[in-house]
Design an enzyme around this catalytic site. Structure first.
Site, PDB file in Angstrom:
ATOM      1  N   HIS A 174       0.817  -1.211   0.000  1.00 18.15           N
ATOM      2  CA  HIS A 174       0.000   0.000   0.000  1.00 18.15           C
ATOM      3  C   HIS A 174       0.855   1.267   0.000  1.00 18.15           C
ATOM      4  O   HIS A 174       0.483   2.268  -0.601  1.00 18.15           O
ATOM      5  CB  HIS A 174      -1.003  -0.025   1.147  1.00 18.15           C
ATOM      6  CG  HIS A 174      -2.133  -0.977   0.875  1.00 18.15           C
ATOM      7  ND1 HIS A 174      -2.088  -2.313   1.214  1.00 18.15           N
ATOM      8  CD2 HIS A 174      -3.313  -0.808   0.230  1.00 18.15           C
ATOM      9  CE1 HIS A 174      -3.194  -2.915   0.804  1.00 18.15           C
ATOM     10  NE2 HIS A 174      -3.953  -2.030   0.195  1.00 18.15           N
ATOM     11  N   HIS A 179       6.533 -13.844   6.611  1.00 13.89           N
ATOM     12  CA  HIS A 179       6.860 -12.747   7.520  1.00 13.89           C
ATOM     13  C   HIS A 179       5.727 -12.501   8.516  1.00 13.89           C
ATOM     14  O   HIS A 179       5.911 -12.539   9.709  1.00 13.89           O
ATOM     15  CB  HIS A 179       7.151 -11.466   6.728  1.00 13.89           C
ATOM     16  CG  HIS A 179       7.831 -10.425   7.546  1.00 13.89           C
ATOM     17  ND1 HIS A 179       7.149  -9.639   8.451  1.00 13.89           N
ATOM     18  CD2 HIS A 179       9.129 -10.071   7.629  1.00 13.89           C
ATOM     19  CE1 HIS A 179       8.012  -8.828   9.050  1.00 13.89           C
ATOM     20  NE2 HIS A 179       9.215  -9.072   8.568  1.00 13.89           N
ATOM     21  N   GLU A 210       5.755 -12.909  12.385  1.00 12.47           N
ATOM     22  CA  GLU A 210       5.177 -11.781  13.134  1.00 12.47           C
ATOM     23  C   GLU A 210       3.648 -11.693  13.098  1.00 12.47           C
ATOM     24  O   GLU A 210       3.079 -10.700  13.534  1.00 12.47           O
ATOM     25  CB  GLU A 210       5.777 -10.462  12.604  1.00 12.47           C
ATOM     26  CG  GLU A 210       7.244 -10.310  12.962  1.00 12.47           C
ATOM     27  CD  GLU A 210       7.865  -9.052  12.372  1.00 12.47           C
ATOM     28  OE1 GLU A 210       7.129  -8.116  12.023  1.00 12.47           O
ATOM     29  OE2 GLU A 210       9.101  -9.026  12.258  1.00 12.47           O
ATOM     30  N   HIS A 249      15.658 -13.142   8.233  1.00 12.47           N
ATOM     31  CA  HIS A 249      14.613 -13.898   8.942  1.00 12.47           C
ATOM     32  C   HIS A 249      14.805 -15.408   8.742  1.00 12.47           C
ATOM     33  O   HIS A 249      14.651 -16.193   9.680  1.00 12.47           O
ATOM     34  CB  HIS A 249      13.218 -13.503   8.443  1.00 12.47           C
ATOM     35  CG  HIS A 249      12.732 -12.202   9.015  1.00 12.47           C
ATOM     36  ND1 HIS A 249      12.686 -11.963  10.367  1.00 12.47           N
ATOM     37  CD2 HIS A 249      12.262 -11.080   8.422  1.00 12.47           C
ATOM     38  CE1 HIS A 249      12.209 -10.744  10.579  1.00 12.47           C
ATOM     39  NE2 HIS A 249      11.953 -10.177   9.412  1.00 12.47           N
TER      40      HIS A 249
HETATM   41 CO    CO Z   1      10.997  -8.323   9.256  1.00 13.70          CO
END
Ligand code: CO
Length: 300
Positions: free
Chosen positions: A128, A186, A216, A248
């Site tokens: 976005h 993620h 997350e 990650h």
């Molecule tokens: Co991250």
């Protein structure tokens, strides 16, 4: 002069005046060298960015496929992560544009219409933000007429079906029956986080031992552990659901430190085999992004 003739004369005079103004206008424009230019269409590929070795080759492969899909169209790159851009500038003296910098440069290089395609997984915050940036450059005075943003990897139901198929096709070949493959994404607090659960549904339609988790967001690691236990699974391949197997993937997911997915799942009785392969390395996944570039290009 009859009434009819007077009207005809006035119409004729108006026409001559209009033509004269037009001609003068053209002359002025020509003098400034800014007459109507031919359309110049381009593609801007946006990656989050990575400093991982070998990622260059992965990005080059995507660019090659985009060029094949849109012959003759110029393709440029931008990295959306400021941290990565600054790191690359400092450590490798590599100068990479942000999306706004790249669009400003394309504006200056006389592009009339541009497709911005990011290598994001879901239409979340990053997507976005990119749409807003593109909007700001669309129709800017003396700038580009149109800037269109292509969908991320997961947007439509068809994307979810294709992505599930592509991910399973690229899953570790060493996996035996009864062993799981866990795709770890993620995750975000953005509403688009629901795409991970959507992908899980489509994976399960094809493979009951394929799971989706996020670092997350939801599904959480605890959700995945519960599912694995319910299915009686004792071994899992941990596969990043991230474009590039960067920080990650190496640390939070497959790392040896106590809080990683590998460590926590192992402590729960599920042996783990981390896989360092980003989704940008899956042919079928890249095909979805390329399809989205083509669809956006057709809107120009
Ligand atoms: Co991250």
């Amino acid at each position: 002069m009859t009434l009819v003739n007077a009207h005809a004369f006035r119409r004729c005079a108006t026409l001559i005046l209009a033509l004269a103004i037009l001609a003068a206008g053209c002359g002025l424009a020509a003098a400034h060298g800014e007459g109507k230019k031919a359309d110049k269409k381009g593609v801007l590929l946006v990656a989050f960015g990575t400093s991982v070795e070998g990622a260059d080759g992965v990005y080059a492969n995507i660019e090659k496929k985009v060029r094949e899909a849109l012959p003759g169209v110029e393709v440029r790159w931008a990295y959306s992560s400021k941290m990565i851009r600054h790191k690359l500038a400092k450590e490798k003296n590599a100068r990479l544009d942000s999306p706004a910098e790249a669009l400003a440069r394309m504006m200056d290089d006389d592009f009339s219409q541009v497709v911005v395609q990011s290598l994001q997984t879901i239409p979340g915050e990053e997507f976005h933000a990119l749409r807003e940036t593109a909007q700001a450059f669309s129709g800017m005075p003396k700038g580009m007429r149109q800037v269109v943003v292509g969908y991320p990897l997961l947007a439509t139901t068809a994307d979810l079906e294709k992505a599930a198929e592509a991910l399973l096709a690229g899953a570790p070949e060493a996996r035996k029956p009864g062993e799981a493959v866990v795709f770890v994404g993620h995750g975000t607090s953005h509403p688009a986080n629901v795409y991970y659960a959507g992908l899980q549904y489509h994976l399960w339609k094809k493979d009951r031992a394929a799971f989706v988790g996020t670092v997350e967001g939801a599904p959480t690691r605890e959700d995945v552990i519960r599912e694995l236990k319910q299915a009686g699974i004792r071994k899992a391949y941990l596969v990043p659901l991230l474009a590039v197997a960067g920080d990650h993937a190496r640390n939070d997911i497959g790392g040896d430190e106590p809080g990683s997915w590998k460590s926590v799942l192992t402590a729960q009785g599920v042996a783990c085999e981390p896989v360092l392969k980003g989704t940008a390395e899956y042919g079928g996944v890249v095909d979805i992004w390329v399809e989205h570039v083509k669809q956006a290009f057709e809107r120009l």
